[in-house]
Design a protein around this motif. Structure first.
Motif, PDB file in Angstrom:
ATOM      1  N   ARG A  16       0.731  -1.147  -0.120  1.00  0.00           N
ATOM      2  CA  ARG A  16      -0.146   0.021   0.061  1.00  0.00           C
ATOM      3  C   ARG A  16       0.753   1.309  -0.144  1.00  0.00           C
ATOM      4  NH1 ARG A  16      -4.104  -3.876   2.517  1.00  0.00           N
ATOM      5  NH2 ARG A  16      -5.819  -2.876   2.081  1.00  0.00           N
ATOM      6  N   GLN A  28       1.242   4.116  -2.841  1.00  0.00           N
ATOM      7  CA  GLN A  28       0.828   5.525  -2.511  1.00  0.00           C
ATOM      8  C   GLN A  28       2.091   6.335  -2.985  1.00  0.00           C
ATOM      9  OE1 GLN A  28       1.165   6.572   1.726  1.00  0.00           O
ATOM     10  NE2 GLN A  28      -0.171   8.216   1.393  1.00  0.00           N
ATOM     11  N   PRO A  62      -2.936   0.456  -5.017  1.00  0.00           N
ATOM     12  CA  PRO A  62      -2.336  -0.705  -4.637  1.00  0.00           C
ATOM     13  C   PRO A  62      -2.433  -1.960  -5.628  1.00  0.00           C
ATOM     14  CG  PRO A  62      -3.289   0.143  -2.657  1.00  0.00           C
ATOM     15  CD  PRO A  62      -3.662   0.995  -4.000  1.00  0.00           C
TER      16      PRO A  62
END
Lengths: 237, 237
Positions: free
Chosen positions: A42, A46, A52
Motif C-alpha cells: 500500500r 501511495q 495498490p
DNA sequence: ACCTGAACACCGTTCAAGT
DNA sequence: ACCTGAACACCGTTCAAGT
C-alpha cells in the motif's frame, strides 16, 4: 490525500508509466528510509501515486517484490577487478559489498529470509557467489579449500551468517527450476563446488555439506588467528 | 506440544494461572515450530487458551515479549567452564551458543532487530558478552585485542553480524536506563572494554568504535588465515 | 477496581462488479 | 478484456462498556 488523475491540483498523471523497475526502485528507497517493516504494498503504491492493485500487474506478490529488491542491491556490488591477486580481489569485492550493505541495512535480513523461503538464492546472489568462488579458484585454491573459505568468510560475504544452501528435507522440487545444464553454464564455479561437496558427502544422504564441521573449521581458524595475534603482541610490546 | 483449550463450552478453570514465564515458554515453542512470522499475540493467547488481552497484564507489548524470549534462549547457553585455557573455553561456549541457535533458528534475527530498536542489548545478551570478554581477559588478552577479537568472532558469537553497540545519533537517553555504577558492577568486563574504546576514540565525537577499521581488521585476519592455509596445502599435498 | 469484547488502523491479497 | 473498489482474513493495541 491520495491524488488521482483528476484535473484538480495534480498535473497530468501517467507521464511515466508504471513498470517493474520503477516499483523496485521506489521499494528500495522506502526500505532505505524507514526499514523493511515500514515497507508495504500500500505504501509503495501511495509513493508512486497509483492504486495498490496496480502493482500486482508487475510483481506477482510481495515475496517476488522482495526478491527483485535483492537483485537490485546485490547488482550494486562492484564486479571483480580482473587482474589483482586473489587476496586483493576478494578484499575489494567484500568491501564493496559492505558499502552496499551500509546503504541498505535491511538487505542482510531480507536476503537471509528470502533465501530460506526459496529453494535457492536469487539469481544476483548466485552470480555474486559464483564470481567470488571464481576469484578463489584463479588464486590457486583447491575446490575443497574454496568451500571452507566461503564458510570462514561467512557473514562478511553478504552481512549475514546462516547457510545459503541449507537442506530443507520436505520440499518438493520446483516445477520451473533451472535445468542442471543451464545452471552449470550460468554458474560454473558454483556448480563445480556443489559437485565436489556432493562427492565428499557421498556416504551421507542429501547433498548438503557438513555444517557442524564447517562451523568448527571456521571457528578454529579464527581462534588460531587470535592466538597468533596475542602471542605476537605479548612478545613485541 | 502446544496445548489448546479444547472445549469452548467447558467452564474454563484456571488450573495453571497465567504468568510471564508460561507466556514466554509458549511463545518460544510457537516460534520454534512456525518461525517468528507466524508468532502473534492472538496465536499465543489461543495456544494458552486465554483471550488475547489477557497477555497484556504480563507483558507490556509484543516488543517486550520478544525481549523476554531473547533472554529465555540466551539463558540456555552453557555458562563458561571455569578452569580451561581461553581457547577451549571460548570454543565450548560458542559451540553451546550454536546448539541453542539450531534449536531456535529465529533467535539471531530477533536479537539483531531488537538490539537495533533498543538502546542496549537485553540483559541476558549483556551478561553473555560480559562473561565472554572475561574469558579473553583471563586468557591474557589486552583489552584492545579483546575488542578486535569480538569483531573478528562476529556472527559466530550469536549468529548474526551487525554491530551490537551501534551509535544511533538521534536517540534521547532512556529515563529508566541503568545507572553507570550499577552497569559497572553488573558487567565489569563490558564496562572496561567500553572505557578503553572510548579512550581510543577520544578525538572522534561519540563513543562508538571505528566500525570500518574493525571490519577490515577482521577481514584481513581471515584472509591471512586462508592464505596460510592455501600455502600449507600447496607445500604438503 | 478489574476484565474483556468491540473497535481502530493497519496489512497482503482475492474477487467480482464496473468499464 | 481490462481495471479497481470493496471485501476478506489477518495483525497489535486501545478503549470503554460491563462486571
Amino acid at each position: 490525500m491520495v491524488e488521482t488523475s483528476t484535473q484538480a491540483d495534480a498535473p497530468a498523471q501517467p507521464r511515466t508509466p508504471l513498470n517493474r523497475e520503477r516499483i523496485l526502485g521506489t521499494a528500495v528507497a522506502l526500505a532505505d528510509e524507514g526499514g523493511v517493516d515500514a515497507l508495504s504494498m500500500r505504501r509503495i503504491a501511495q509513493a508512486l501515486g497509483v492504486v495498490p492493485m496496480a502493482l500486482y500487474k508487475h510483481v506477482a506478490n510481495k515475496n517476488e517484490l522482495l526478491d527483485g529488491m535483492i537483485d537490485v542491491v546485490v547488482g550494486e556490488i562492484d564486479p571483480p577487478a580482473g587482474h589483482a591477486d586473489w587476496k586483493t580481489a576478494v578484499r575489494r569485492r567484500v568491501l564493496s559489498a559492505r558499502r552496499m550493505l551500509l546503504r541498505h541495512p535491511w538487505a542482510p535480513g531480507v536476503i537471509e529470509s528470502r533465501t530460506k523461503a526459496r529453494a535457492t538464492p536469487t539469481p544476483a546472489v548466485m552470480e555474486y557467489l559464483d564470481s567470488m568462488i571464481g576469484i578463489f579458484r584463479s588464486g590457486g585454491f583447491p575446490i575443497d579449500l574454496v568451500h571452507h573459505a566461503l564458510h570462514v568468510m561467512g557473514s562478511r560475504l553478504l552481512g549475514f551468517s546462516q547457510e545459503l544452501f541449507e537442506d530443507t528435507p520436505g520440499r518438493e522440487p520446483d516445477p520451473d527450476a533451472m535445468p542442471p545444464e543451464e545452471m552449470a553454464a550460468r554458474y560454473p564455479h558454483l556448480t563445480e563446488l556443489a559437485r565436489a561437496v556432493a562427492h565428499d558427502q557421498e556416504s551421507v544422504v542429501g547433498s548438503g555439506c557438513d555444517d557442524q564441521f564447517e562451523f568448527e573449521f571456521a571457528l578454529d581458524l579464527t581462534l588460531d588467528g587470535l592466538e597468533r595475534l596475542r602471542l605476537r603482541l605479548r612478545d613485541t610490546p
